[in-house]
Motif scaffolding. Structure first.
Motif, PDB file in Angstrom:
ATOM      1  N   ALA A  74       0.820  -1.213   0.000  1.00 19.18           N
ATOM      2  CA  ALA A  74       0.000   0.000   0.000  1.00 19.18           C
ATOM      3  C   ALA A  74       0.856   1.267   0.000  1.00 19.18           C
ATOM      4  O   ALA A  74       0.329   2.367  -0.087  1.00 19.18           O
ATOM      5  CB  ALA A  74      -0.926   0.002   1.212  1.00 19.18           C
ATOM      6  N   GLY A  75       2.174   1.115   0.122  1.00 25.77           N
ATOM      7  CA  GLY A  75       3.063   2.271   0.121  1.00 25.77           C
ATOM      8  C   GLY A  75       3.009   3.082   1.409  1.00 25.77           C
ATOM      9  O   GLY A  75       3.165   4.298   1.393  1.00 25.77           O
ATOM     10  N   ALA A  76       2.801   2.398   2.524  1.00 19.44           N
ATOM     11  CA  ALA A  76       2.643   3.074   3.809  1.00 19.44           C
ATOM     12  C   ALA A  76       3.966   3.636   4.330  1.00 19.44           C
ATOM     13  O   ALA A  76       5.050   3.147   4.004  1.00 19.44           O
ATOM     14  CB  ALA A  76       2.066   2.110   4.842  1.00 19.44           C
ATOM     15  N   ASN A  77       3.852   4.659   5.146  1.00 12.50           N
ATOM     16  CA  ASN A  77       4.961   5.303   5.829  1.00 12.50           C
ATOM     17  C   ASN A  77       5.684   4.276   6.721  1.00 12.50           C
ATOM     18  O   ASN A  77       5.053   3.385   7.282  1.00 12.50           O
ATOM     19  CB  ASN A  77       4.375   6.445   6.678  1.00 12.50           C
ATOM     20  CG  ASN A  77       5.408   7.234   7.415  1.00 12.50           C
ATOM     21  OD1 ASN A  77       6.092   6.719   8.285  1.00 12.50           O
ATOM     22  ND2 ASN A  77       5.502   8.507   7.091  1.00 12.50           N
ATOM     23  N   ALA A  78       6.991   4.421   6.870  1.00 10.90           N
ATOM     24  CA  ALA A  78       7.778   3.495   7.687  1.00 10.90           C
ATOM     25  C   ALA A  78       7.296   3.476   9.133  1.00 10.90           C
ATOM     26  O   ALA A  78       7.272   2.417   9.771  1.00 10.90           O
ATOM     27  CB  ALA A  78       9.256   3.864   7.630  1.00 10.90           C
ATOM     28  N   LEU A  79       6.901   4.619   9.659  1.00 12.07           N
ATOM     29  CA  LEU A  79       6.412   4.684  11.033  1.00 12.07           C
ATOM     30  C   LEU A  79       5.129   3.871  11.190  1.00 12.07           C
ATOM     31  O   LEU A  79       4.973   3.123  12.162  1.00 12.07           O
ATOM     32  CB  LEU A  79       6.166   6.138  11.456  1.00 12.07           C
ATOM     33  CG  LEU A  79       5.571   6.348  12.842  1.00 12.07           C
ATOM     34  CD1 LEU A  79       6.488   5.783  13.923  1.00 12.07           C
ATOM     35  CD2 LEU A  79       5.304   7.822  13.094  1.00 12.07           C
TER      36      LEU A  79
END
Length: 186
Positions: A74-79
């Motif tokens: 989904a291309g989510a943020n690393a955090l």
């Protein structure tokens, strides 16, 4: 309120507050909020994902790896990905919907926003979302954040909920009212 519901709310609030503080210090509040909204929509659309987060058979590591793969795709943020890994390793994925809601509510509260839940028959375009946000802001008189849901059964139109107020302009409801009116004249 049932004791189990209070416990779930407390768990969700603790995790949401921790994520909020991490996202705020990393200047990633908007990215994390967008990731969580997308994840909530995935949970609505995917029975397999719901089974994954509720499965007592899968181990912590398996759930964490699976969630990481989903969020990577989904291309989510690393955090966000690291947070979900922690939630999975702590066996708290069952509270994920509550955590998402608590985080988004906290974000809106701290920004002085009112959240409007908008349900439409088809996904709204960015232009439509902006126009709706502007119209709601003018009607309510404060900042408005919209949470969108897609429900094809509406046929067309929108259902907008702001606090305890609801505006239902869906074709489904209009057809139901027409049907009731026609029964009354027969």
């Amino acid at each position: 309120m049932a004791k189990g519901t209070q416990g779930l709310s407390a768990i969700a609030q603790r995790y949401a507050t921790a994520l909020y503080e991490l996202a705020d210090s990393s200047k990633a509040l908007d990215d994390v909020a967008e990731d969580l909204r997308a994840l909530r929509q995935l949970l609505v659309e995917s029975d397999d994902l719901v089974r994954l987060i509720r499965s007592p058979i899968l181990g912590r590591e398996q759930q964490a790896k699976a969630m990481d793969a989903v969020m990577d795709k989904a291309g989510a943020n690393a955090l966000t990905r690291k947070f979900l890994g922690t939630v999975a390793n702590n066996r708290r994925l069952f509270a994920l919907n509550n955590i998402i809601d608590a985080f988004l509510n906290e974000l809106a509260r701290r920004r002085g926003e009112v959240t409007a839940e908008v349900t439409s028959a088809k996904a709204l375009t960015k232009t439509q979302e902006k126009a709706l946000t502007d119209a709601l802001k003018q009607a309510i008189g404060t900042k408005v954040a919209i949470e969108t849901k897609v429900e094809p059964a509406l046929i067309g139109g929108l259902i907008v909920k702001v606090g305890s107020r609801m505006i239902d302009s869906s074709l489904r409801s209009k057809l139901q009212r027409l049907q009731l009116a026609m029964k009354g004249t027969a």
